[in-house]
Design a protein around this motif. Structure first.
Motif, short mmCIF file in Angstrom:
data_model
loop_
_atom_site.label_atom_id
_atom_site.label_comp_id
_atom_site.label_asym_id
_atom_site.label_seq_id
_atom_site.Cartn_x
_atom_site.Cartn_y
_atom_site.Cartn_z
N SER A 25 0.81 -1.20 0.00
CA SER A 25 0.00 0.00 0.00
C SER A 25 0.85 1.26 0.00
O SER A 25 1.84 1.35 0.71
CB SER A 25 -0.91 0.02 1.23
OG SER A 25 -1.62 1.22 1.27
N THR A 26 0.44 2.24 -0.80
CA THR A 26 1.10 3.54 -0.78
C THR A 26 0.14 4.61 -0.25
O THR A 26 0.48 5.78 -0.24
CB THR A 26 1.56 3.93 -2.21
OG1 THR A 26 0.43 3.92 -3.07
CG2 THR A 26 2.64 2.98 -2.71
N ALA A 27 -1.05 4.20 0.17
CA ALA A 27 -2.02 5.14 0.72
C ALA A 27 -1.51 5.65 2.07
O ALA A 27 -0.83 4.93 2.79
CB ALA A 27 -3.37 4.45 0.92
N PRO A 28 -1.85 6.92 2.41
CA PRO A 28 -1.49 7.41 3.74
C PRO A 28 -2.10 6.49 4.80
O PRO A 28 -3.18 5.93 4.59
CB PRO A 28 -2.13 8.80 3.79
CG PRO A 28 -2.34 9.18 2.37
CD PRO A 28 -2.56 7.90 1.62
N PRO A 29 -1.43 6.31 5.95
CA PRO A 29 -1.92 5.39 6.97
C PRO A 29 -3.38 5.63 7.37
O PRO A 29 -4.13 4.68 7.53
CB PRO A 29 -0.98 5.63 8.15
CG PRO A 29 0.28 6.13 7.53
CD PRO A 29 -0.16 6.91 6.32
N ALA A 30 -3.79 6.89 7.51
CA ALA A 30 -5.17 7.17 7.92
C ALA A 30 -6.16 6.65 6.90
O ALA A 30 -7.18 6.05 7.24
CB ALA A 30 -5.37 8.67 8.14
N ASP A 31 -5.87 6.85 5.61
CA ASP A 31 -6.76 6.36 4.56
C ASP A 31 -6.80 4.84 4.53
O ASP A 31 -7.86 4.23 4.38
CB ASP A 31 -6.32 6.88 3.18
CG ASP A 31 -6.48 8.38 3.06
OD1 ASP A 31 -7.18 8.99 3.88
OD2 ASP A 31 -5.86 8.95 2.13
N GLU A 32 -5.62 4.23 4.66
CA GLU A 32 -5.55 2.77 4.63
C GLU A 32 -6.29 2.17 5.82
O GLU A 32 -7.06 1.22 5.68
CB GLU A 32 -4.10 2.29 4.62
CG GLU A 32 -3.98 0.79 4.47
CD GLU A 32 -2.54 0.31 4.35
OE1 GLU A 32 -2.37 -0.91 4.21
OE2 GLU A 32 -1.61 1.13 4.41
N ARG A 33 -6.10 2.75 7.00
CA ARG A 33 -6.79 2.25 8.20
C ARG A 33 -8.30 2.37 8.05
O ARG A 33 -9.03 1.44 8.35
CB ARG A 33 -6.30 3.00 9.43
CG ARG A 33 -4.90 2.61 9.86
CD ARG A 33 -4.37 3.49 10.96
NE ARG A 33 -5.05 3.30 12.21
CZ ARG A 33 -4.56 2.63 13.25
NH1 ARG A 33 -3.37 2.08 13.18
NH2 ARG A 33 -5.23 2.52 14.37
N LYS A 34 -8.79 3.51 7.55
CA LYS A 34 -10.23 3.71 7.38
C LYS A 34 -10.78 2.71 6.38
O LYS A 34 -11.84 2.11 6.60
CB LYS A 34 -10.54 5.14 6.94
CG LYS A 34 -12.03 5.39 6.78
CD LYS A 34 -12.32 6.82 6.43
CE LYS A 34 -13.78 7.13 6.26
NZ LYS A 34 -14.72 6.08 6.08
N ARG A 35 -10.07 2.51 5.29
CA ARG A 35 -10.52 1.56 4.26
C ARG A 35 -10.62 0.15 4.85
O ARG A 35 -11.60 -0.57 4.62
CB ARG A 35 -9.55 1.59 3.08
CG ARG A 35 -9.96 0.70 1.91
CD ARG A 35 -8.99 0.82 0.74
NE ARG A 35 -7.59 0.77 1.09
CZ ARG A 35 -6.92 -0.34 1.39
NH1 ARG A 35 -7.54 -1.51 1.37
NH2 ARG A 35 -5.64 -0.30 1.68
N ILE A 36 -9.63 -0.25 5.63
CA ILE A 36 -9.63 -1.59 6.23
C ILE A 36 -10.81 -1.72 7.19
O ILE A 36 -11.57 -2.69 7.15
CB ILE A 36 -8.30 -1.88 6.94
CG1 ILE A 36 -7.16 -2.00 5.92
CG2 ILE A 36 -8.40 -3.16 7.77
CD1 ILE A 36 -5.77 -2.03 6.55
N LEU A 37 -10.98 -0.73 8.08
CA LEU A 37 -12.07 -0.79 9.06
C LEU A 37 -13.43 -0.81 8.37
O LEU A 37 -14.32 -1.56 8.76
CB LEU A 37 -11.98 0.36 10.05
CG LEU A 37 -10.82 0.30 11.03
CD1 LEU A 37 -10.77 1.55 11.89
CD2 LEU A 37 -10.90 -0.94 11.91
N ASP A 38 -13.59 0.03 7.34
CA ASP A 38 -14.86 0.05 6.61
C ASP A 38 -15.14 -1.29 5.95
O ASP A 38 -16.26 -1.79 5.98
CB ASP A 38 -14.85 1.15 5.54
CG ASP A 38 -14.96 2.55 6.15
OD1 ASP A 38 -15.27 2.67 7.35
OD2 ASP A 38 -14.71 3.52 5.40
N SER A 39 -14.10 -1.90 5.37
CA SER A 39 -14.29 -3.19 4.70
C SER A 39 -14.66 -4.29 5.68
O SER A 39 -15.25 -5.30 5.30
CB SER A 39 -13.04 -3.58 3.91
OG SER A 39 -12.01 -4.00 4.78
N MET A 40 -14.34 -4.09 6.96
CA MET A 40 -14.63 -5.11 7.97
C MET A 40 -15.89 -4.80 8.76
O MET A 40 -16.23 -5.52 9.70
CB MET A 40 -13.42 -5.27 8.88
CG MET A 40 -12.19 -5.70 8.09
SD MET A 40 -10.79 -6.04 9.11
CE MET A 40 -11.24 -7.66 9.70
#
Length: 163
Positions: free
Chosen positions: A29-44
């Motif tokens: 992943s090259t997304a900023p950590p905040a974006d990546e974390r939100k995406r992961i949490l949303d997907s779960m």
């Protein structure tokens, strides 16, 4: 004596916390950590901290999302759950202890699946430092301030820092 030990522990913890935020070579992943974390949490399907921790079920396993092992209820299962002192022989505790050990400057945590005094004290300390309720109970608020350990299979590949 205590002050010198405390200073050494703080220096070690600070160094570990600073290096935990470094990018992992070859990381997907090259997304900023905040974006990546939100995406992961949303997907779960996480509801975040909108549910009081006392009302949450106890985590009893872990669920994998984007290389991160989340404490969860079942596997796969909801990740909005709690862990507290006295939970033992628990895969959710193992996932939390891996986060603490690898990414949150807590090499004193033994990854054994038992939420004992050391795990509780480390969680309480992190909660106090991060300015959230320091009760020693892991829940969505605590998850939000911890760095998450990433694994490829059983190989540790890096950390995802808090937003």
């Amino acid at each position: 004596m205590f002050r010198s030990v405390a200073r050494a522990a703080l220096a070690t913890t600070t160094a570990a916390a600073l290096t935990a935020a470094l990018p992992v070579p070859g990381s997907a992943s090259t997304a900023p950590p905040a974006d990546e974390r939100k995406r992961i949490l949303d997907s779960m399907g996480s509801k975040g901290n909108r549910v009081p921790v006392a009302a949450l079920p106890t985590c009893n396993h872990f669920t994998v999302g984007q290389y991160v092992r989340f404490p969860s209820v079942g596997s796969p299962g909801p990740i909005d759950c709690k862990l507290e002192y006295g939970n033992y022989n628990n895969w959710g505790v193992v996932a939390l202890q891996q986060w603490l050990y690898h990414c949150n400057g807590a090499p004193q945590v033994k990854v054994d699946g038992d939420y004992g005094k050391v795990t509780r004290d480390v969680i309480t300390w992190i909660q106090a430092v991060k300015g959230i309720k320091a009760d020693g109970i892991y829940g969505p608020d605590t998850r939000a301030v911890l760095s998450w350990a990433k694994f490829n299979g059983n190989t540790f590949i890096g950390c995802l820092p808090p937003a």
